[in-house]
Design a protein around this motif. Structure first.
Motif, PDB file in Angstrom:
ATOM      1  N   LEU A  27       0.832  -1.199   0.000  1.00 13.03           N
ATOM      2  CA  LEU A  27       0.000   0.000   0.000  1.00 13.03           C
ATOM      3  C   LEU A  27       0.869   1.251   0.000  1.00 13.03           C
ATOM      4  O   LEU A  27       0.616   2.199  -0.758  1.00 13.03           O
ATOM      5  CB  LEU A  27      -0.937  -0.004   1.208  1.00 13.03           C
ATOM      6  CG  LEU A  27      -1.836   1.221   1.342  1.00 13.03           C
ATOM      7  CD1 LEU A  27      -2.788   1.307   0.162  1.00 13.03           C
ATOM      8  CD2 LEU A  27      -2.599   1.178   2.643  1.00 13.03           C
ATOM      9  N   VAL A  28       1.906   1.266   0.808  1.00 17.30           N
ATOM     10  CA  VAL A  28       2.818   2.414   0.848  1.00 17.30           C
ATOM     11  C   VAL A  28       3.543   2.564  -0.486  1.00 17.30           C
ATOM     12  O   VAL A  28       3.692   3.680  -0.999  1.00 17.30           O
ATOM     13  CB  VAL A  28       3.823   2.265   2.019  1.00 17.30           C
ATOM     14  CG1 VAL A  28       4.935   3.283   1.927  1.00 17.30           C
ATOM     15  CG2 VAL A  28       3.099   2.385   3.342  1.00 17.30           C
ATOM     16  N   ILE A  29       3.976   1.455  -1.077  1.00 16.08           N
ATOM     17  CA  ILE A  29       4.626   1.507  -2.393  1.00 16.08           C
ATOM     18  C   ILE A  29       3.667   2.083  -3.425  1.00 16.08           C
ATOM     19  O   ILE A  29       4.061   2.911  -4.268  1.00 16.08           O
ATOM     20  CB  ILE A  29       5.111   0.105  -2.813  1.00 16.08           C
ATOM     21  CG1 ILE A  29       6.289  -0.327  -1.933  1.00 16.08           C
ATOM     22  CG2 ILE A  29       5.510   0.078  -4.287  1.00 16.08           C
ATOM     23  CD1 ILE A  29       6.707  -1.762  -2.138  1.00 16.08           C
ATOM     24  N   ALA A  30       2.401   1.678  -3.371  1.00 18.62           N
ATOM     25  CA  ALA A  30       1.411   2.183  -4.321  1.00 18.62           C
ATOM     26  C   ALA A  30       1.204   3.685  -4.136  1.00 18.62           C
ATOM     27  O   ALA A  30       1.101   4.430  -5.120  1.00 18.62           O
ATOM     28  CB  ALA A  30       0.095   1.456  -4.145  1.00 18.62           C
ATOM     29  N   LEU A  31       1.137   4.141  -2.889  1.00 16.68           N
ATOM     30  CA  LEU A  31       0.941   5.575  -2.645  1.00 16.68           C
ATOM     31  C   LEU A  31       2.131   6.395  -3.133  1.00 16.68           C
ATOM     32  O   LEU A  31       1.954   7.443  -3.776  1.00 16.68           O
ATOM     33  CB  LEU A  31       0.707   5.818  -1.154  1.00 16.68           C
ATOM     34  CG  LEU A  31      -0.631   5.309  -0.615  1.00 16.68           C
ATOM     35  CD1 LEU A  31      -0.666   5.458   0.899  1.00 16.68           C
ATOM     36  CD2 LEU A  31      -1.780   6.027  -1.258  1.00 16.68           C
ATOM     37  N   ILE A  32       3.331   5.931  -2.854  1.00 19.12           N
ATOM     38  CA  ILE A  32       4.528   6.658  -3.291  1.00 19.12           C
ATOM     39  C   ILE A  32       4.625   6.658  -4.809  1.00 19.12           C
ATOM     40  O   ILE A  32       4.925   7.690  -5.425  1.00 19.12           O
ATOM     41  CB  ILE A  32       5.788   6.055  -2.641  1.00 19.12           C
ATOM     42  CG1 ILE A  32       5.774   6.328  -1.132  1.00 19.12           C
ATOM     43  CG2 ILE A  32       7.051   6.625  -3.270  1.00 19.12           C
ATOM     44  CD1 ILE A  32       6.860   5.608  -0.369  1.00 19.12           C
ATOM     45  N   ALA A  33       4.373   5.511  -5.434  1.00 17.87           N
ATOM     46  CA  ALA A  33       4.434   5.434  -6.899  1.00 17.87           C
ATOM     47  C   ALA A  33       3.361   6.313  -7.530  1.00 17.87           C
ATOM     48  O   ALA A  33       3.596   6.948  -8.563  1.00 17.87           O
ATOM     49  CB  ALA A  33       4.268   3.993  -7.352  1.00 17.87           C
ATOM     50  N   GLY A  34       2.195   6.371  -6.913  1.00 16.16           N
ATOM     51  CA  GLY A  34       1.133   7.236  -7.434  1.00 16.16           C
ATOM     52  C   GLY A  34       1.500   8.705  -7.343  1.00 16.16           C
ATOM     53  O   GLY A  34       1.214   9.489  -8.247  1.00 16.16           O
ATOM     54  N   LEU A  35       2.135   9.088  -6.235  1.00 14.53           N
ATOM     55  CA  LEU A  35       2.568  10.483  -6.083  1.00 14.53           C
ATOM     56  C   LEU A  35       3.648  10.868  -7.100  1.00 14.53           C
ATOM     57  O   LEU A  35       3.695  12.005  -7.553  1.00 14.53           O
ATOM     58  CB  LEU A  35       3.095  10.721  -4.663  1.00 14.53           C
ATOM     59  CG  LEU A  35       2.037  10.791  -3.565  1.00 14.53           C
ATOM     60  CD1 LEU A  35       2.711  10.863  -2.197  1.00 14.53           C
ATOM     61  CD2 LEU A  35       1.143  11.995  -3.770  1.00 14.53           C
ATOM     62  N   LEU A  36       4.501   9.898  -7.435  1.00 12.13           N
ATOM     63  CA  LEU A  36       5.584  10.176  -8.381  1.00 12.13           C
ATOM     64  C   LEU A  36       5.150  10.019  -9.827  1.00 12.13           C
ATOM     65  O   LEU A  36       5.926  10.306 -10.739  1.00 12.13           O
ATOM     66  CB  LEU A  36       6.775   9.262  -8.089  1.00 12.13           C
ATOM     67  CG  LEU A  36       7.443   9.487  -6.737  1.00 12.13           C
ATOM     68  CD1 LEU A  36       8.547   8.464  -6.530  1.00 12.13           C
ATOM     69  CD2 LEU A  36       7.989  10.895  -6.617  1.00 12.13           C
ATOM     70  N   GLY A  37       3.933   9.545 -10.060  1.00 12.91           N
ATOM     71  CA  GLY A  37       3.417   9.464 -11.425  1.00 12.91           C
ATOM     72  C   GLY A  37       3.596   8.127 -12.101  1.00 12.91           C
ATOM     73  O   GLY A  37       3.331   8.001 -13.292  1.00 12.91           O
ATOM     74  N   PHE A  38       4.063   7.123 -11.390  1.00 15.88           N
ATOM     75  CA  PHE A  38       4.225   5.796 -11.971  1.00 15.88           C
ATOM     76  C   PHE A  38       2.898   5.038 -11.825  1.00 15.88           C
ATOM     77  O   PHE A  38       2.729   4.222 -10.928  1.00 15.88           O
ATOM     78  CB  PHE A  38       5.356   5.028 -11.277  1.00 15.88           C
ATOM     79  CG  PHE A  38       6.693   5.676 -11.405  1.00 15.88           C
ATOM     80  CD1 PHE A  38       7.329   5.742 -12.625  1.00 15.88           C
ATOM     81  CD2 PHE A  38       7.312   6.232 -10.301  1.00 15.88           C
ATOM     82  CE1 PHE A  38       8.572   6.340 -12.754  1.00 15.88           C
ATOM     83  CE2 PHE A  38       8.550   6.824 -10.403  1.00 15.88           C
ATOM     84  CZ  PHE A  38       9.182   6.889 -11.638  1.00 15.88           C
ATOM     85  N   THR A  39       1.972   5.318 -12.714  1.00 16.07           N
ATOM     86  CA  THR A  39       0.621   4.789 -12.548  1.00 16.07           C
ATOM     87  C   THR A  39       0.558   3.278 -12.707  1.00 16.07           C
ATOM     88  O   THR A  39      -0.237   2.622 -12.032  1.00 16.07           O
ATOM     89  CB  THR A  39      -0.344   5.453 -13.544  1.00 16.07           C
ATOM     90  OG1 THR A  39       0.155   5.252 -14.875  1.00 16.07           O
ATOM     91  CG2 THR A  39      -0.475   6.933 -13.254  1.00 16.07           C
ATOM     92  N   GLY A  40       1.378   2.704 -13.583  1.00 16.37           N
ATOM     93  CA  GLY A  40       1.370   1.246 -13.765  1.00 16.37           C
ATOM     94  C   GLY A  40       1.850   0.529 -12.520  1.00 16.37           C
ATOM     95  O   GLY A  40       1.246  -0.451 -12.072  1.00 16.37           O
ATOM     96  N   VAL A  41       2.939   1.024 -11.949  1.00 20.52           N
ATOM     97  CA  VAL A  41       3.479   0.436 -10.728  1.00 20.52           C
ATOM     98  C   VAL A  41       2.503   0.636  -9.578  1.00 20.52           C
ATOM     99  O   VAL A  41       2.287  -0.266  -8.763  1.00 20.52           O
ATOM    100  CB  VAL A  41       4.861   1.051 -10.391  1.00 20.52           C
ATOM    101  CG1 VAL A  41       5.363   0.552  -9.060  1.00 20.52           C
ATOM    102  CG2 VAL A  41       5.859   0.755 -11.484  1.00 20.52           C
ATOM    103  N   ALA A  42       1.901   1.812  -9.504  1.00 19.54           N
ATOM    104  CA  ALA A  42       0.956   2.110  -8.423  1.00 19.54           C
ATOM    105  C   ALA A  42      -0.263   1.191  -8.508  1.00 19.54           C
ATOM    106  O   ALA A  42      -0.728   0.670  -7.488  1.00 19.54           O
ATOM    107  CB  ALA A  42       0.523   3.565  -8.482  1.00 19.54           C
ATOM    108  N   GLY A  43      -0.765   0.972  -9.693  1.00 17.30           N
ATOM    109  CA  GLY A  43      -1.920   0.100  -9.865  1.00 17.30           C
ATOM    110  C   GLY A  43      -1.601  -1.341  -9.511  1.00 17.30           C
ATOM    111  O   GLY A  43      -2.405  -2.018  -8.854  1.00 17.30           O
ATOM    112  N   ALA A  44      -0.431  -1.801  -9.935  1.00 18.74           N
ATOM    113  CA  ALA A  44      -0.039  -3.175  -9.619  1.00 18.74           C
ATOM    114  C   ALA A  44       0.166  -3.353  -8.119  1.00 18.74           C
ATOM    115  O   ALA A  44      -0.287  -4.346  -7.533  1.00 18.74           O
ATOM    116  CB  ALA A  44       1.234  -3.535 -10.372  1.00 18.74           C
ATOM    117  N   ALA A  45       0.839  -2.414  -7.489  1.00 21.00           N
ATOM    118  CA  ALA A  45       1.091  -2.513  -6.054  1.00 21.00           C
ATOM    119  C   ALA A  45      -0.217  -2.426  -5.264  1.00 21.00           C
ATOM    120  O   ALA A  45      -0.395  -3.128  -4.267  1.00 21.00           O
ATOM    121  CB  ALA A  45       2.054  -1.418  -5.602  1.00 21.00           C
ATOM    122  N   ALA A  46      -1.130  -1.590  -5.700  1.00 22.40           N
ATOM    123  CA  ALA A  46      -2.422  -1.489  -5.022  1.00 22.40           C
ATOM    124  C   ALA A  46      -3.215  -2.785  -5.184  1.00 22.40           C
ATOM    125  O   ALA A  46      -3.876  -3.234  -4.243  1.00 22.40           O
ATOM    126  CB  ALA A  46      -3.220  -0.320  -5.575  1.00 22.40           C
TER     127      ALA A  46
END
Length: 58
Positions: free
Chosen positions: A9-28
Motif C-alpha cells: 500500500l505504501v509503495i502504491a501511494l509513493i508510486a502514485g505520487l511520483l506518477g508511476f501509474t502502472g506500478v501504483a496500480g499493480a502494487a495497489a
C-alpha cells in the motif's frame, strides 16, 4: 501477512505520487489481494478457535 499488505500500500501511494501509474496500480492490486487473504485467514482462525472452545491465552 498484514505487514506485506501495508508495505505494498505504501509503495502504491509513493508510486502514485511520483506518477508511476502502472506500478501504483499493480502494487495497489497486490495490497488488496494480500489484505483479503489476511482477512480470510483471520476469520478461519477465529472460527477454529471458537470450535475448539478454549479461551485465548493472555
Amino acid at each position: 501477512m498484514l505487514s506485506w499488505s501495508l508495505t505494498f500500500l505504501v509503495i502504491a501511494l509513493i508510486a502514485g505520487l511520483l506518477g508511476f501509474t502502472g506500478v501504483a496500480g499493480a502494487a495497489a492490486g497486490i495490497a488488496k489481494i494480500l489484505f483479503f487473504v489476511f482477512l480470510v485467514l483471520l476469520i478461519v482462525s477465529a472460527i477454529a478457535g471458537a470450535v475448539r472452545g478454549k479461551p485465548p491465552v493472555s
